[in-house]
Design a protein around this motif. Structure first.
Motif, PDB file in Angstrom:
ATOM      1  N   GLY A  54     114.567 -26.587  65.535  1.00  0.00           N
ATOM      2  CA  GLY A  54     113.163 -26.323  65.272  1.00  0.00           C
ATOM      3  C   GLY A  54     112.766 -24.891  65.564  1.00  0.00           C
ATOM      4  O   GLY A  54     111.715 -24.426  65.101  1.00  0.00           O
ATOM      5  N   ASP A  55     113.578 -24.159  66.342  1.00  0.00           N
ATOM      6  CA  ASP A  55     113.293 -22.756  66.622  1.00  0.00           C
ATOM      7  C   ASP A  55     113.640 -21.895  65.413  1.00  0.00           C
ATOM      8  O   ASP A  55     114.556 -22.203  64.649  1.00  0.00           O
ATOM      9  CB  ASP A  55     114.101 -22.258  67.819  1.00  0.00           C
ATOM     10  CG  ASP A  55     113.626 -22.853  69.132  1.00  0.00           C
ATOM     11  OD1 ASP A  55     112.558 -23.505  69.138  1.00  0.00           O
ATOM     12  OD2 ASP A  55     114.321 -22.663  70.148  1.00  0.00           O
ATOM     13  N   PRO A  81     117.651 -22.590  61.542  1.00  0.00           N
ATOM     14  CA  PRO A  81     118.878 -23.379  61.332  1.00  0.00           C
ATOM     15  C   PRO A  81     118.645 -24.843  61.721  1.00  0.00           C
ATOM     16  O   PRO A  81     117.962 -25.143  62.699  1.00  0.00           O
ATOM     17  CB  PRO A  81     119.887 -22.723  62.282  1.00  0.00           C
ATOM     18  CG  PRO A  81     119.323 -21.362  62.582  1.00  0.00           C
ATOM     19  CD  PRO A  81     117.837 -21.528  62.528  1.00  0.00           C
ATOM     20  N   THR A  82     119.217 -25.746  60.962  1.00  0.00           N
ATOM     21  CA  THR A  82     119.068 -27.181  61.234  1.00  0.00           C
ATOM     22  C   THR A  82     120.288 -27.783  61.911  1.00  0.00           C
ATOM     23  O   THR A  82     120.249 -28.917  62.377  1.00  0.00           O
ATOM     24  CB  THR A  82     118.780 -27.942  59.931  1.00  0.00           C
ATOM     25  OG1 THR A  82     119.849 -27.702  59.007  1.00  0.00           O
ATOM     26  CG2 THR A  82     117.463 -27.494  59.326  1.00  0.00           C
ATOM     27  N   ASN A  83     121.398 -27.032  61.928  1.00  0.00           N
ATOM     28  CA  ASN A  83     122.610 -27.530  62.572  1.00  0.00           C
ATOM     29  C   ASN A  83     123.483 -26.345  62.974  1.00  0.00           C
ATOM     30  O   ASN A  83     123.286 -25.205  62.517  1.00  0.00           O
ATOM     31  CB  ASN A  83     123.379 -28.477  61.645  1.00  0.00           C
ATOM     32  CG  ASN A  83     123.746 -27.828  60.326  1.00  0.00           C
ATOM     33  OD1 ASN A  83     122.879 -27.497  59.535  1.00  0.00           O
ATOM     34  ND2 ASN A  83     125.025 -27.591  60.104  1.00  0.00           N
ATOM     35  N   VAL A 107     123.071 -24.970  67.390  1.00  0.00           N
ATOM     36  CA  VAL A 107     121.732 -25.579  67.376  1.00  0.00           C
ATOM     37  C   VAL A 107     121.764 -26.803  68.283  1.00  0.00           C
ATOM     38  O   VAL A 107     122.408 -27.807  67.983  1.00  0.00           O
ATOM     39  CB  VAL A 107     121.308 -25.977  65.951  1.00  0.00           C
ATOM     40  CG1 VAL A 107     119.932 -26.619  65.968  1.00  0.00           C
ATOM     41  CG2 VAL A 107     121.316 -24.744  65.039  1.00  0.00           C
ATOM     42  N   ASN A 108     121.069 -26.704  69.430  1.00  0.00           N
ATOM     43  CA  ASN A 108     121.012 -27.803  70.399  1.00  0.00           C
ATOM     44  C   ASN A 108     119.845 -28.737  70.108  1.00  0.00           C
ATOM     45  O   ASN A 108     118.748 -28.291  69.757  1.00  0.00           O
ATOM     46  CB  ASN A 108     120.865 -27.247  71.826  1.00  0.00           C
ATOM     47  CG  ASN A 108     122.106 -26.493  72.274  1.00  0.00           C
ATOM     48  OD1 ASN A 108     123.216 -26.978  72.141  1.00  0.00           O
ATOM     49  ND2 ASN A 108     121.918 -25.287  72.807  1.00  0.00           N
ATOM     50  N   ALA A 109     120.111 -30.033  70.254  1.00  0.00           N
ATOM     51  CA  ALA A 109     119.054 -31.035  70.066  1.00  0.00           C
ATOM     52  C   ALA A 109     118.027 -30.938  71.190  1.00  0.00           C
ATOM     53  O   ALA A 109     118.319 -30.468  72.298  1.00  0.00           O
ATOM     54  CB  ALA A 109     119.658 -32.436  70.033  1.00  0.00           C
ATOM     55  N   LEU A 110     116.800 -31.387  70.922  1.00  0.00           N
ATOM     56  CA  LEU A 110     115.766 -31.428  71.956  1.00  0.00           C
ATOM     57  C   LEU A 110     116.028 -32.600  72.901  1.00  0.00           C
ATOM     58  O   LEU A 110     116.550 -33.641  72.493  1.00  0.00           O
ATOM     59  CB  LEU A 110     114.380 -31.586  71.322  1.00  0.00           C
ATOM     60  CG  LEU A 110     113.953 -30.509  70.330  1.00  0.00           C
ATOM     61  CD1 LEU A 110     112.527 -30.772  69.870  1.00  0.00           C
ATOM     62  CD2 LEU A 110     114.076 -29.119  70.932  1.00  0.00           C
TER      63      LEU A 110
END
Length: 306
Positions: A54-55, A81-83, A107-110
């Protein structure tokens, strides 16, 4: 004979190539050509790094003049980026020489932030503890400290911000509704006499529990002056109290007196003591002479001052 040469140099350099030629008459001659070999640009896509899903971020390459990225990325422009992915940049310098470099963006999940004790319904004056789950550190609004007891004053929403080890942030919310305490009241009694029965009735709640073994709405005989407290509970489980004091007056120590036998036809005066007013049977008035008509027993009804 013609050959294709690929000059190589890590830095810009000049290379001379000498041509020797012989014609059909075996005549010989030569010529020289100078080839300038430009080094490839040292393109740098930057160090690998991580972001939270989401960033937005930017990639900024260096070492060349123009840059073309894969995956639709434009140098120096925000994208999200989404992944986790690798991004390759091709840099071209002023000599039209090209080189590439790669950067890896993780990309780290929340974090999945929750609340361990949401407390949707409490009673006025109750203390609660709000505690976040699913992250590493927690920040609350309304001056709440994670895991510490506090007493809400009004119904309110409480928002927790959870931060995980990757610095990724997520939120959760709970609404704490504060129910007012029931307004409990009880009937009161004027002073009673020892041995009198009374009934205590409370109102304003749904169920009632009295101290001193009293049952709401049931008759009992107080043994002495006492304060009786009732705990009233409403449908929300909220409890409030009310009290009443019952004064129990002791009975008067009445003395009807003693009298010697009299003869039929003689008059007699009965004087009781120990109270404030007296009622005798057989139409006798306290302190007034009368003539008994026959042998018998006189009874006295008395009352003391209240």
């Amino acid at each position: 004979k013609r050959q294709i040469l690929t000059p190589y140099s890590s830095t810009t350099s000049n290379i001379s190539y000498v041509l020797s030629a012989t014609d059909a008459n075996t005549c010989f001659n030569s010529d020289t050509v100078n080839v300038i070999v430009n080094a490839l640009p040292v393109v740098d896509a930057g160090a690998d790094y991580a972001i939270c899903i989401g960033d937005t971020t930017q990639v900024n390459a260096s070492g060349a003049t123009t840059y073309i990225w894969d995956n639709g990325v434009i140098d120096g422009q925000d994208f999200a980026p989404t992944n986790t992915q690798s991004y390759i940049v091709e840099g071209t310098d002023g000599n039209n020489c090209k080189n590439t470099d790669t950067i890896n963006i993780t990309v780290n999940a929340l974090p999945i932030v929750g609340i361990a004790f949401p407390h949707p319904q409490i009673c006025q004056g109750d203390s609660i503890t709000l505690q976040g789950t699913g992250a590493t550190t927690y920040l609350w609004n309304n001056n709440v400290i994670d895991g510490q007891i506090f007493t809400p004053q009004v119904s309110n929403s409480y928002i927790v911000k959870g931060i995980d080890v990757n610095g990724c942030i997520n939120y959760d919310t709970t609404f704490v509704n504060i129910n007012a305490l029931p307004i409990v009241s009880t009937n009161s009694y004027p002073p009673i006499c020892d041995g009198d029965a009374i009934v205590l009735n409370a109102s304003g709640a749904n169920t009632y529990v009295w101290n001193n073994g009293v049952i709401n709405g049931q008759s009992f005989v107080p043994s002495n002056t006492n304060t009786y407290t009732v705990y009233g509970t409403d449908t929300n489980g909220c409890v409030n109290t009310a009290s009443t004091t019952v004064v129990v007056n002791s009975l008067p120590n009445v003395n009807a007196g003693t009298y010697a036998p009299i003869c039929l036809g003689n008059s007699l005066t009965l004087n009781a003591t120990g109270a404030s007013s007296y009622i005798w049977n057989n139409n006798v008035n306290n302190g007034q002479a009368f003539t008994p008509s026959s042998y018998g027993l006189s009874l006295i009804h008395i009352s003391e001052p209240t």
